[in-house]
Design an enzyme around this catalytic site. Structure first.
Site, mmCIF file in Angstrom:
data_model
loop_
_atom_site.group_PDB
_atom_site.id
_atom_site.type_symbol
_atom_site.label_atom_id
_atom_site.label_comp_id
_atom_site.label_asym_id
_atom_site.label_seq_id
_atom_site.Cartn_x
_atom_site.Cartn_y
_atom_site.Cartn_z
ATOM 1 N N ASP A 191 9.135 2.864 0.343
ATOM 2 C CA ASP A 191 8.037 3.512 1.048
ATOM 3 C C ASP A 191 8.153 3.107 2.517
ATOM 4 O OD1 ASP A 191 5.720 4.285 2.263
ATOM 5 O OD2 ASP A 191 4.375 3.478 0.713
ATOM 6 N N TYR B 77 0.845 -1.191 0.000
ATOM 7 C CA TYR B 77 0.000 0.000 0.000
ATOM 8 C C TYR B 77 0.882 1.244 0.000
ATOM 9 C CZ TYR B 77 -3.439 3.488 1.420
ATOM 10 O OH TYR B 77 -4.257 4.604 1.478
ATOM 11 N N LYS C 20 3.517 8.860 9.057
ATOM 12 C CA LYS C 20 3.177 8.253 10.360
ATOM 13 C C LYS C 20 4.069 8.727 11.517
ATOM 14 C CE LYS C 20 0.218 4.933 8.321
ATOM 15 N NZ LYS C 20 0.282 4.186 7.089
HETATM 16 C C1 LIG Z 1 -0.178 4.740 5.650
HETATM 17 C C2 LIG Z 1 0.683 4.479 4.484
HETATM 18 C C3 LIG Z 1 0.739 5.362 3.395
HETATM 19 C C4 LIG Z 1 -0.181 6.538 3.249
HETATM 20 O O1 LIG Z 1 0.022 7.488 4.244
HETATM 21 P P1 LIG Z 1 -1.175 8.520 4.582
HETATM 22 O O2 LIG Z 1 -0.564 9.446 5.579
HETATM 23 O O3 LIG Z 1 -2.297 7.682 5.107
HETATM 24 O O4 LIG Z 1 -1.539 9.207 3.325
HETATM 25 C C5 LIG Z 1 1.660 5.102 2.393
HETATM 26 N N1 LIG Z 1 2.477 4.040 2.460
HETATM 27 C C6 LIG Z 1 2.451 3.180 3.489
HETATM 28 C C7 LIG Z 1 3.414 2.045 3.519
HETATM 29 C C8 LIG Z 1 1.537 3.353 4.519
HETATM 30 O O5 LIG Z 1 1.484 2.463 5.513
#
Ligand SMILES: *Cc1c(COP(=O)(O)O)cnc(C)c1O
Length: 418
Positions: A228, A140, A256
Site C-alpha cells: 500500500d 492504515y 495521494k
Molecule cells: C490515505 C491512505 C489510504 C486511503 O486513501 P484515501 O484516498 O483516503 O481513501 C490508504 N492507505 C494509506 C497508506 C493511506 O495513507
C-alpha cells in the site's frame, strides 16, 4: 470566525468535518477553516497564515497551488469535466506510472486510496482463489470493511473489527499481526498487505531486511505481497517504496500524490496478475469517475514535476527539519524522537523510535503531542491535528521556511516544558 463556521458546519455535517482527523478531537480546540493555500502556506478564515505540514495529508508534494498544476486543471476543465469514455490523458498517466515503478506493467485508475486497497484485496483473492488476508496492526489501508480490522495491541488477532458497523463476517478472513515481527503465513492466505514504510501510526520504519524477508515468505506460500504505497508512492522516490527498499511486491496501491490534489487512486502490478481484472478477467471493478480528465491532468503534471532532483530536495528538507526539531526538543529538555525516511517524518514524544503499534500508541497517547501542536499552531505552523500523522514537507518548503519552522519549534518546545 472559526468557532462560528465550526458550529455552522456541525449543524449539517457529522462532527462538522468530512474526514474525522480534521475535527481536532485528539488535540482539542476548534479547527481552522482554510480559505486558500499557496506554496508552503495556508490561510484561515480569520486571515492567519500558517506554514503547512499537513499538505492535504500528502497530495500537495509540489507545494500548494503550483501554477503548472492549476494551468493543467484549467485547460482540462475547459474541455469538459467527465465523459465516461477513454481519453489520451489516462494513457499518459498510466505510462508515467509504469515507467516510474519497476514491476508495474499495467495500472487501473480509481478515485481514492480506499478504492485502490479494497480492489487490490479483491484482485488478490480472485487471482489466488483464497479468502484470507493478513495485515499489520497500526497500518492504515483506507476504510473498506475488511481492512478496518485493527487487532489487539501487538498480539496477532483474528477478526476484531476496528469500527462499529463492520460485521464480524467482513473481517473474519482478516488476520492482524504485529509490525516488524515475521508473521505466519500458509496456503489459505491470498494476500499480505502492508505500508512498506508505515506512516499512519507515526513513521515506524521496517527493520533491516524485514521487507525482503516478507517477500521470501510470500513466495514460499504463494501469497501475493501487496504494497500500500498510497503515502510512499511517488514520495519516497520516483519509484516509491519498492524502489527505496529494493523489494518488489505483486500489487501496488497508489493515491495521494498521484492525483495532484484531485481525487485519484490506482492499483497496478504485473500484466499476469492484472489480467484478472474485468474486462479481461472475472474480478469486477468499475468507476463512473475513474480516470477523470481533470484528475489525470493534475496528476500527470504533478508527476512530471517530480524528477530525481526533486526527490533530492525533498529529502534534504526533511532531514534538516528532523535534525532541527530534535535539537529544539533536546535544548528544551524534552524526550522526543523524529523518525525520518527520505521526505517523510513524524514526531514521537518518547526516548526511542517505536518499532510497532504498541510502542507507537504508548508514545502517542501521553498528551505531549497536543501541547506541541497548539504551541506550534499559535505561532503560525500547522502540524496535523493528531499524533499518528506524518509531516509532509513539500518542494515549496525551502531552506528558509524550514529554518523558520525550526526557530518556532524551539519556542514551542520551551513553552510546553513550562
Ligand atoms: C490515505 C491512505 C489510504 C486511503 O486513501 P484515501 O484516498 O483516503 O481513501 C490508504 N492507505 C494509506 C497508506 C493511506 O495513507
Amino acid at each position: 470566525m472559526s468557532e462560528k463556521l465550526f458550529s455552522r458546519a456541525k449543524q449539517v455535517i457529522p462532527g462538522g468535518v468530512n474526514s474525522p482527523v480534521r475535527s481536532f478531537r485528539s488535540v482539542g480546540g476548534t479547527p481552522y477553516f482554510v480559505t486558500r493555500a499557496e506554496g508552503p502556506y495556508i490561510w484561515d478564515s480569520e486571515g492567519n497564515r500558517y506554514i503547512d505540514y499537513v499538505m492535504s495529508y500528502g497530495p500537495a508534494i509540489a507545494g500548494h497551488c503550483p501554477p503548472q498544476i492549476i494551468d493543467a486543471i484549467q485547460q482540462a476543465s475547459g474541455n469538459g469535466t467527465s465523459y465516461g469514455a477513454p481519453t489520451l490523458s489516462e494513457i499518459e498517466i498510466a505510462e508515467e506510472i509504469t515507467n516510474r515503478v519497476h514491476g508495474v506493467d499495467t495500472v487501473r485508475l480509481v478515485s481514492s486510496g480506499t478504492e485502490a486497497t479494497m480492489t487490490a484485496i479483491r484482485l488478490a483473492r480472485g487471482a489466488t482463489g483464497r479468502d484470507k488476508i493478513v495485515k499489520f496492526s497500526g497500518h492504515y489501508h483506507g476504510h473498506a470493511d475488511s481492512l478496518l480490522a485493527a487487532g489487539g495491541s501487538g498480539v496477532a488477532n483474528q477478526g476484531i473489527s476496528g469500527s462499529s458497523g463492520v460485521p464480524a463476517s467482513a473481517v473474519a478472513d482478516t488476520i492482524v499481526t504485529p509490525w516488524n515481527t515475521i508473521p505466519e503465513l500458509d496456503s489459505s492466505i491470498a494476500a499480505l498487505i502492508l505500508e512498506p514504510l508505515p506512516a499512519n501510526m507515526g513513521v515506524v520504519p521496517p527493520k533491516e531486511d524485514f521487507l525482503a524477508e516478507l517477500r521470501k515468505l510470500c513466495d514460499n506460500h504463494g501469497v501475493l505481497l501487496v504494497f500500500d504505497e498510497v503515502i510512499t508512492g511517488f514520495r519516497l522516490a520516483e519509484g516509491g517504496a519498492s524502489q527505496w527498499y529494493g523489494v518488489t511486491p505483486d500489487l501496488w496501491c497508489f493515491g495521494k500524490v498521484i492525483g495532484g490534489g484531485l481525487p485519484m487512486g490506482a492499483y497496478g502490478g504485473s500484466s499476469d496478475v492484472m489480467s484478472n481484472v474485468a474486462p479481461l478477467g472475472d474480478v469486477y471493478q468499475a468507476g463512473t469517475l475513474s480516470g477523470n480528465p481533470i484528475a489525470t491532468a493534475a496528476g500527470l503534471t504533478q508527476l512530471r514535476l517530480l524528477d530525481a532532483r526533486a526527490y533530492e530536495r525533498l529529502e534534504i528538507g526533511a532531514k534538516s527539519l528532523a535534525k532541527g526539531l530534535c535539537a529544539a526538543f533536546k535544548s528544551a529538555g524534552i524526550d522526543a524522537v523524529v523518525p525520518q525516511v527520505g521526505p517523510i517524518l513524524s514526531i514521537f514524544f518518547t526516548s526511542q523510535i517505536p518499532t510497532n503499534f504498541d510502542e507507537a500508541q504508548e508514545a502517542a497517547e501521553n498528551g505531549k503531542y497536543a501541547e506541541f501542536f497548539h504551541a506550534m499552531l499559535s505561532r503560525g505552523v500547522a502540524l496535523a491535528p493528531g499524533p499518528y500523522e506524518a509531516l509532509f514537507p513539500s518542494l515549496a518548503h525551502t531552506e528558509e521556511i524550514i529554518s523558520k519552522t525550526i526557530e518556532i519549534a524551539h519556542e514551542a518546545a520551551l513553552e510546553i516544558t513550562q
